[in-house]
Motif scaffolding. Structure first.
Motif, mmCIF file in Angstrom:
data_model
loop_
_atom_site.group_PDB
_atom_site.id
_atom_site.type_symbol
_atom_site.label_atom_id
_atom_site.label_comp_id
_atom_site.label_asym_id
_atom_site.label_seq_id
_atom_site.Cartn_x
_atom_site.Cartn_y
_atom_site.Cartn_z
ATOM 1 N N SER A 67 0.858 -1.186 0.000
ATOM 2 C CA SER A 67 0.000 0.000 0.000
ATOM 3 C C SER A 67 0.893 1.234 0.000
ATOM 4 C CB SER A 67 -0.898 0.025 1.242
ATOM 5 O OG SER A 67 -1.725 -1.111 1.300
ATOM 6 N N SER A 81 -5.212 -3.989 1.859
ATOM 7 C CA SER A 81 -4.828 -4.094 3.267
ATOM 8 C C SER A 81 -5.925 -3.554 4.186
ATOM 9 C CB SER A 81 -3.539 -3.312 3.512
ATOM 10 O OG SER A 81 -3.723 -1.954 3.151
ATOM 11 N N TRP A 119 -7.218 0.110 -0.896
ATOM 12 C CA TRP A 119 -6.084 -0.783 -0.697
ATOM 13 C C TRP A 119 -6.585 -2.093 -0.096
ATOM 14 C CZ3 TRP A 119 -1.950 0.667 -3.156
ATOM 15 C CH2 TRP A 119 -1.663 2.026 -3.328
ATOM 16 N N GLN A 159 0.654 5.023 1.036
ATOM 17 C CA GLN A 159 -0.209 5.964 1.733
ATOM 18 C C GLN A 159 0.424 7.324 1.980
ATOM 19 O OE1 GLN A 159 -3.194 5.232 1.383
ATOM 20 N NE2 GLN A 159 -4.009 4.712 3.382
ATOM 21 N N GLU A 202 -6.861 -0.226 3.997
ATOM 22 C CA GLU A 202 -6.674 1.214 4.102
ATOM 23 C C GLU A 202 -7.391 1.945 2.972
ATOM 24 O OE1 GLU A 202 -2.141 1.401 5.715
ATOM 25 O OE2 GLU A 202 -2.532 0.308 3.862
ATOM 26 N N VAL A 244 -7.717 5.047 0.208
ATOM 27 C CA VAL A 244 -6.765 5.758 -0.648
ATOM 28 C C VAL A 244 -6.770 7.238 -0.255
ATOM 29 C CG1 VAL A 244 -6.103 6.310 -3.016
ATOM 30 C CG2 VAL A 244 -7.133 4.090 -2.491
ATOM 31 N N LEU A 268 0.365 -2.937 -7.562
ATOM 32 C CA LEU A 268 0.237 -2.495 -6.178
ATOM 33 C C LEU A 268 -0.977 -3.188 -5.573
ATOM 34 C CD1 LEU A 268 0.611 1.353 -6.805
ATOM 35 C CD2 LEU A 268 2.430 -0.214 -6.099
ATOM 36 N N GLY A 269 -1.153 -3.026 -4.279
ATOM 37 C CA GLY A 269 -2.335 -3.601 -3.620
ATOM 38 C C GLY A 269 -3.558 -2.716 -3.769
ATOM 39 N N LEU A 270 -3.764 -2.173 -4.954
ATOM 40 C CA LEU A 270 -4.799 -1.185 -5.224
ATOM 41 C C LEU A 270 -5.881 -1.807 -6.100
ATOM 42 C CD1 LEU A 270 -5.422 1.825 -4.693
ATOM 43 C CD2 LEU A 270 -4.054 2.391 -6.690
ATOM 44 N N TRP A 298 -11.717 3.390 -5.302
ATOM 45 C CA TRP A 298 -10.471 2.648 -5.220
ATOM 46 C C TRP A 298 -10.130 2.430 -3.751
ATOM 47 C CZ3 TRP A 298 -7.609 0.533 -9.143
ATOM 48 C CH2 TRP A 298 -7.973 0.906 -10.448
ATOM 49 N N TRP A 358 0.773 6.123 -10.991
ATOM 50 C CA TRP A 358 -0.102 4.950 -10.947
ATOM 51 C C TRP A 358 -0.995 4.904 -12.190
ATOM 52 C CZ3 TRP A 358 -2.419 6.003 -5.407
ATOM 53 C CH2 TRP A 358 -1.371 6.058 -4.488
#
Length: 364
Positions: free
Chosen positions: A272, A311, A309, A274, A313, A315, A296-298, A307, A348
């Motif tokens: 992620s 994990s 993450w 951030q 979290e 964005v 990415l973990g997106l 969008w 990105w």
């Protein structure tokens, strides 16, 4: 309605969460010369310590149980090749020198009428900083380049960097609107011959005032508030600091779902991003990729039009390339996931999850 009201509150709460650092530091209280210390770190961890910013320096210093130690090797070594760096750590992907420059051995850079020239770092100039949202800040104080860098880092983020022609034009207009004297202005470009042991592109430097640039390797001087000095490895046996990477580029080309599964089975998760600091860390490792973009973990939610993450979290920080990262993604024929470009500005991009790319796992 309740769900609509709840979601912004959740965003605020999640965006306040602090982020883990990229690497872990390990203090080794054994006296070795620089080359021996490098070998030890590569055999037992990742490499001799690399430092990206002041946050890294704080974490590094916390790892030190000094026991009267005054000097400690880090992973910076002098080479024979001068390279240009941005103070912020941005990749040097665009240059706009005036005719005849860079000339001589001057190692710092000013901007004047939209073009760049190299000057002695000891000259005093007004300068441009940028803040967290990359907004420009004109500082109408005369300082040498190093003092200007320190001022920007203490009060904003860093001296300004210029990544493309569009940013150069915006900066030229910004300076013309505020710099009534029309004098040259410091920007964050500098050159030196120092290189990190792990080949990191980190351009962070924290030299002490009495730095002479005569030695071949860098060490922290604990009696100088953690600032750095240069020493010759063969004549100095010192303790040292290793680092262990917390981000790793996997050079396998997998779909996004396969990459996610790989990271969770073999490491912790897809990375992620951030903050701008973590973006710099991703930029440092993504150069190892063999594909034009890296997962990415997106992930995009078609149901919610957002969008997020994986994990958990939200964005908060964003670094999308123009035209990417919109809430109204085309979910047909497949869901979209986020990747970082391995070249250019390393922004990105949105890609179909079935694309096969390298990816970044995190170990924390």
């Amino acid at each position: 309605m309740a769900q609509t009201l709840y979601f912004p509150l959740l965003l605020i709460a999640l965006c306040s969460i602090s982020e883990c650092v990229q690497r872990q530091y390990h203090f080794i209280n054994e006296n070795k010369n620089w080359t021996e210390a490098q070998r030890y770190c590569r055999e037992n961890y990742t490499d001799l310590a690399t430092v990206d910013n002041m946050n890294d320096m704080i974490q590094l210093m916390k790892s030190v149980n000094d026991g009267g130690v005054q000097k400690i090797w880090i992973g910076l070594q002098k080479t024979d090749v001068y390279k240009w760096h941005w103070s912020s750590g941005d990749p040097v992907s665009f240059l706009n020198w005036t005719s005849g420059d860079p000339a001589g051995s001057n190692e710092c850079t000013v901007m004047n009428n939209g073009q760049w020239a190299n000057e002695a770092c000891s000259n005093t100039r007004v300068f441009i900083c940028y803040n967290m949202s990359r907004e420009l800040v004109f500082v109408n104080q005369l300082k040498n380049w190093t003092d200007a860098q320190s001022y920007c880092r203490q009060n904003h983020i860093d001296l300004v960097s210029v990544r493309n022609q569009n940013e150069n034009q915006q900066l030229e207009k910004f300076i013309n609107d505020r710099n009534s004297s029309g004098s040259p202005v410091w920007i964050g470009l500098f050159r030196d011959t120092w290189q990190w042991s792990d080949n990191s592109t980190s351009s962070f430097r924290y030299w002490a005032d009495n730095f002479k640039n005569n030695g071949k390797n860098a060490a922290i001087q604990l009696n100088k508030q953690g600032q750095w000095g240069d020493f010759t490895s063969g004549y100095n046996q010192l303790p040292f600091i290793c680092h262990e990477d917390k981000l790793i580029v996997i050079q396998q080309s997998l779909s996004w779902s396969e990459a996610l599964r790989y990271c969770r089975q073999n490491h912790v998760d897809l990375v992620s991003v951030q903050s701008v600091e973590m973006q710099y860390k991703v930029m440092n490792v993504v150069k190892l990729a063999s594909t034009e973009a890296v997962w990415l973990g997106l992930r995009h939610s078609c149901a919610l039009g957002i969008w997020f993450w994986v994990s958990g979290e939200t964005v908060c920080y964003q670094n999308w390339a123009p035209g990417n990262g919109t809430s109204e993604e085309d979910c047909e024929p497949t869901v979209r996931s986020g990747a970082v470009q391995s070249g250019g500005d390393q922004t990105w991009i949105s890609r179909p999850e079935t694309d096969r790319l390298n990816f970044i796992c995190r170990n924390y």
